[in-house]
Motif scaffolding. Sequence first.
Motif, PDB file in Angstrom:
ATOM      1  N   ALA A   1       0.827  -1.204   0.000  1.00  0.00           N
ATOM      2  CA  ALA A   1       0.000   0.000   0.000  1.00  0.00           C
ATOM      3  C   ALA A   1       0.860   1.252   0.000  1.00  0.00           C
ATOM      4  O   ALA A   1       1.812   1.369   0.780  1.00  0.00           O
ATOM      5  N   GLY A   2       0.520   2.180  -0.882  1.00  0.00           N
ATOM      6  CA  GLY A   2       1.281   3.419  -0.957  1.00  0.00           C
ATOM      7  C   GLY A   2       0.529   4.474  -1.730  1.00  0.00           C
ATOM      8  O   GLY A   2      -0.691   4.389  -1.907  1.00  0.00           O
ATOM      9  N   ALA A   3       1.266   5.472  -2.217  1.00  0.00           N
ATOM     10  CA  ALA A   3       0.623   6.560  -2.954  1.00  0.00           C
ATOM     11  C   ALA A   3       1.650   7.324  -3.773  1.00  0.00           C
ATOM     12  O   ALA A   3       2.834   7.398  -3.410  1.00  0.00           O
ATOM     13  N   LEU A   4       1.177   7.860  -4.873  1.00  0.00           N
ATOM     14  CA  LEU A   4       1.942   8.832  -5.655  1.00  0.00           C
ATOM     15  C   LEU A   4       1.531  10.199  -5.133  1.00  0.00           C
ATOM     16  O   LEU A   4       0.336  10.535  -5.135  1.00  0.00           O
ATOM     17  N   LEU A   5       2.498  10.983  -4.664  1.00  0.00           N
ATOM     18  CA  LEU A   5       2.191  12.239  -3.986  1.00  0.00           C
ATOM     19  C   LEU A   5       2.807  13.430  -4.719  1.00  0.00           C
ATOM     20  O   LEU A   5       3.925  13.351  -5.232  1.00  0.00           O
ATOM     21  N   GLY A   6       2.072  14.522  -4.726  1.00  0.00           N
ATOM     22  CA  GLY A   6       2.601  15.754  -5.294  1.00  0.00           C
ATOM     23  C   GLY A   6       3.512  16.475  -4.331  1.00  0.00           C
ATOM     24  O   GLY A   6       4.282  17.359  -4.726  1.00  0.00           O
ATOM     25  N   SER A   7       3.472  16.085  -3.048  1.00  0.00           N
ATOM     26  CA  SER A   7       4.328  16.701  -2.040  1.00  0.00           C
ATOM     27  C   SER A   7       4.449  15.773  -0.831  1.00  0.00           C
ATOM     28  O   SER A   7       3.486  15.101  -0.458  1.00  0.00           O
TER      29      SER A   7
ATOM     30  N   LEU B   1      -6.299  -4.033 -12.916  1.00  0.00           N
ATOM     31  CA  LEU B   1      -6.414  -2.702 -12.321  1.00  0.00           C
ATOM     32  C   LEU B   1      -7.865  -2.430 -11.956  1.00  0.00           C
ATOM     33  O   LEU B   1      -8.772  -2.730 -12.728  1.00  0.00           O
ATOM     34  N   VAL B   2      -8.075  -1.874 -10.769  1.00  0.00           N
ATOM     35  CA  VAL B   2      -9.419  -1.515 -10.315  1.00  0.00           C
ATOM     36  C   VAL B   2      -9.386  -0.092  -9.796  1.00  0.00           C
ATOM     37  O   VAL B   2      -8.569   0.237  -8.919  1.00  0.00           O
ATOM     38  N   GLU B   3     -10.245   0.757 -10.313  1.00  0.00           N
ATOM     39  CA  GLU B   3     -10.302   2.141  -9.838  1.00  0.00           C
ATOM     40  C   GLU B   3     -11.321   2.259  -8.723  1.00  0.00           C
ATOM     41  O   GLU B   3     -12.426   1.722  -8.803  1.00  0.00           O
ATOM     42  N   ALA B   4     -10.944   2.946  -7.665  1.00  0.00           N
ATOM     43  CA  ALA B   4     -11.836   3.168  -6.521  1.00  0.00           C
ATOM     44  C   ALA B   4     -12.067   4.666  -6.342  1.00  0.00           C
ATOM     45  O   ALA B   4     -11.353   5.492  -6.922  1.00  0.00           O
ATOM     46  N   ARG B   5     -13.032   5.005  -5.528  1.00  0.00           N
ATOM     47  CA  ARG B   5     -13.318   6.415  -5.254  1.00  0.00           C
ATOM     48  C   ARG B   5     -12.308   6.967  -4.252  1.00  0.00           C
ATOM     49  O   ARG B   5     -11.981   6.298  -3.272  1.00  0.00           O
ATOM     50  N   PRO B   6     -11.801   8.171  -4.471  1.00  0.00           N
ATOM     51  CA  PRO B   6     -10.877   8.776  -3.493  1.00  0.00           C
ATOM     52  C   PRO B   6     -11.617   9.093  -2.200  1.00  0.00           C
ATOM     53  O   PRO B   6     -12.828   9.340  -2.210  1.00  0.00           O
ATOM     54  N   SER B   7     -10.899   9.079  -1.097  1.00  0.00           N
ATOM     55  CA  SER B   7     -11.529   9.331   0.200  1.00  0.00           C
ATOM     56  C   SER B   7     -10.913  10.547   0.879  1.00  0.00           C
ATOM     57  O   SER B   7      -9.741  10.882   0.659  1.00  0.00           O
ATOM     58  N   ASP B   8     -11.697  11.185   1.716  1.00  0.00           N
ATOM     59  CA  ASP B   8     -11.193  12.322   2.498  1.00  0.00           C
ATOM     60  C   ASP B   8     -10.134  11.860   3.497  1.00  0.00           C
ATOM     61  O   ASP B   8      -9.187  12.586   3.799  1.00  0.00           O
ATOM     62  N   GLU B   9     -10.301  10.624   4.017  1.00  0.00           N
ATOM     63  CA  GLU B   9      -9.341  10.100   4.978  1.00  0.00           C
ATOM     64  C   GLU B   9      -7.957   9.952   4.346  1.00  0.00           C
ATOM     65  O   GLU B   9      -6.937  10.165   4.998  1.00  0.00           O
ATOM     66  N   SER B  10      -7.920   9.624   3.042  1.00  0.00           N
ATOM     67  CA  SER B  10      -6.635   9.495   2.352  1.00  0.00           C
ATOM     68  C   SER B  10      -5.905  10.833   2.316  1.00  0.00           C
ATOM     69  O   SER B  10      -4.679  10.897   2.485  1.00  0.00           O
ATOM     70  N   THR B  11      -6.649  11.901   2.088  1.00  0.00           N
ATOM     71  CA  THR B  11      -6.054  13.238   2.080  1.00  0.00           C
ATOM     72  C   THR B  11      -5.426  13.556   3.434  1.00  0.00           C
ATOM     73  O   THR B  11      -4.322  14.105   3.514  1.00  0.00           O
ATOM     74  N   ARG B  12      -6.119  13.196   4.504  1.00  0.00           N
ATOM     75  CA  ARG B  12      -5.579  13.446   5.850  1.00  0.00           C
ATOM     76  C   ARG B  12      -4.375  12.544   6.113  1.00  0.00           C
ATOM     77  O   ARG B  12      -3.362  12.990   6.661  1.00  0.00           O
ATOM     78  N   TRP B  13      -4.472  11.287   5.726  1.00  0.00           N
ATOM     79  CA  TRP B  13      -3.417  10.315   6.034  1.00  0.00           C
ATOM     80  C   TRP B  13      -2.126  10.677   5.321  1.00  0.00           C
ATOM     81  O   TRP B  13      -1.042  10.623   5.906  1.00  0.00           O
ATOM     82  N   TRP B  14      -2.230  11.052   4.040  1.00  0.00           N
ATOM     83  CA  TRP B  14      -1.036  11.357   3.245  1.00  0.00           C
ATOM     84  C   TRP B  14      -0.644  12.832   3.303  1.00  0.00           C
ATOM     85  O   TRP B  14       0.353  13.239   2.717  1.00  0.00           O
ATOM     86  N   ALA B  15      -1.435  13.632   4.004  1.00  0.00           N
ATOM     87  CA  ALA B  15      -1.121  15.046   4.254  1.00  0.00           C
ATOM     88  C   ALA B  15      -0.983  15.874   2.981  1.00  0.00           C
ATOM     89  O   ALA B  15      -0.182  16.805   2.914  1.00  0.00           O
ATOM     90  N   THR B  16      -1.771  15.534   1.965  1.00  0.00           N
ATOM     91  CA  THR B  16      -1.807  16.328   0.739  1.00  0.00           C
ATOM     92  C   THR B  16      -3.093  16.013  -0.010  1.00  0.00           C
ATOM     93  O   THR B  16      -3.620  14.901   0.086  1.00  0.00           O
TER      94      THR B  16
ATOM     95  N   ALA C   1       6.034  17.226   1.907  1.00  0.00           N
ATOM     96  CA  ALA C   1       6.482  18.247   2.863  1.00  0.00           C
ATOM     97  C   ALA C   1       5.848  18.068   4.233  1.00  0.00           C
ATOM     98  O   ALA C   1       6.477  18.342   5.260  1.00  0.00           O
ATOM     99  N   ARG C   2       4.594  17.600   4.271  1.00  0.00           N
ATOM    100  CA  ARG C   2       3.893  17.467   5.559  1.00  0.00           C
ATOM    101  C   ARG C   2       3.663  16.014   5.954  1.00  0.00           C
ATOM    102  O   ARG C   2       3.005  15.733   6.951  1.00  0.00           O
ATOM    103  N   LEU C   3       4.198  15.086   5.169  1.00  0.00           N
ATOM    104  CA  LEU C   3       3.987  13.664   5.440  1.00  0.00           C
ATOM    105  C   LEU C   3       4.751  13.243   6.692  1.00  0.00           C
ATOM    106  O   LEU C   3       5.958  13.434   6.789  1.00  0.00           O
ATOM    107  N   ASP C   4       4.026  12.667   7.668  1.00  0.00           N
ATOM    108  CA  ASP C   4       4.682  12.246   8.904  1.00  0.00           C
ATOM    109  C   ASP C   4       4.404  10.784   9.261  1.00  0.00           C
ATOM    110  O   ASP C   4       4.857  10.305  10.296  1.00  0.00           O
ATOM    111  N   ARG C   5       3.687  10.073   8.418  1.00  0.00           N
ATOM    112  CA  ARG C   5       3.365   8.674   8.711  1.00  0.00           C
ATOM    113  C   ARG C   5       4.364   7.702   8.099  1.00  0.00           C
ATOM    114  O   ARG C   5       4.357   6.517   8.402  1.00  0.00           O
TER     115      ARG C   5
END
Length: 300
Positions: free
Chosen positions: A129-135, A212-227, A137-141
């Motif tokens: 599990a991971g993510a492609l991030l644009g930043s 490949l399966v596309e899922a809906r983005p979640s608000d929790e993901s934004t908080r978790w990845w800090a972007t 800078a605030r990631l702390d997990r």
Amino acid sequence: MPTAIAVTSPELVLPSPDRHTPTATVLQSAVRSPKTYSLDQALTDTHQLIEYHGYVIVLYPASLPEAARHRLHAVRSVLESDRIALIRSDLPPLGLSVLALQLRQLSICDFSPGVLASAARLLSHYIYAGALLGSVARLDRVPVSLQSHAKSWVPGSQFAVLAAPAPELVKAGGDAVPSGPGFSTQLTYAARQLSVGWVTDTLAPAWQVQGLVEARPSDESTRWWATGRLVEFAAAIPDISVLYQLVSSVRREDCHWCGLELIGDRCAFCAAPLLPPPERTATAGAPGATGTRALPRGAT
């Protein structure tokens, strides 16, 4: 009825891949405010869930607010129930959604509730599990170097960050990708304000995913990845027969405290650790060793 798989947000529920896989129950006690959803309501609903399914396995993220976490434990404690397993996970949101789906698939198999709950820990090691991030800078997990922090301020920089099973960070753009699974997986992804091209055209082929399966983005993901600019992804085993074999191959034991079957070193329902072999043998031969007992200290 199969053992209920419950989660703490509707965003953690992926669509069922077939008509046999049950959906997950969303616990309102973790979603709604105590002002609109009282403790009495939470107790009543949870009791009905137990009566209907027999056992309930609750998956919740480590990022769940403290108040919601305390409420889950309060409900379990007041009900004095050893039929509720509360399983905390360090997986990012999409990874946890995939884990919940795998348990939902396995819930219709012949696994006992104790084995099914214990399987959550086992299966977590096989989810990339991971993510492609644009930043970052605030990631702390996930550990991020000072150099990566500095690069994240450069316009257009993107980073591929792996949170599980082991943290890893690479700068996206070239051929470099995080270490991938050495077994067949399906890649689930969810995009928010960032192109999915690198994930579908570079990461997926490099990891040799089977679909490949596309899922809906979640608000929790934004908080978790800090972007707010990210494409979250999770590669996991999609085949229920392979998952079944994986769980079945692990030695089963009986919990010395509540009597349920388990795999691993700790019961997911009462939190009792597996005894060392000599004590295990002695306990197994003791009269009433598998009877229901009060929850051990630390279970709630």
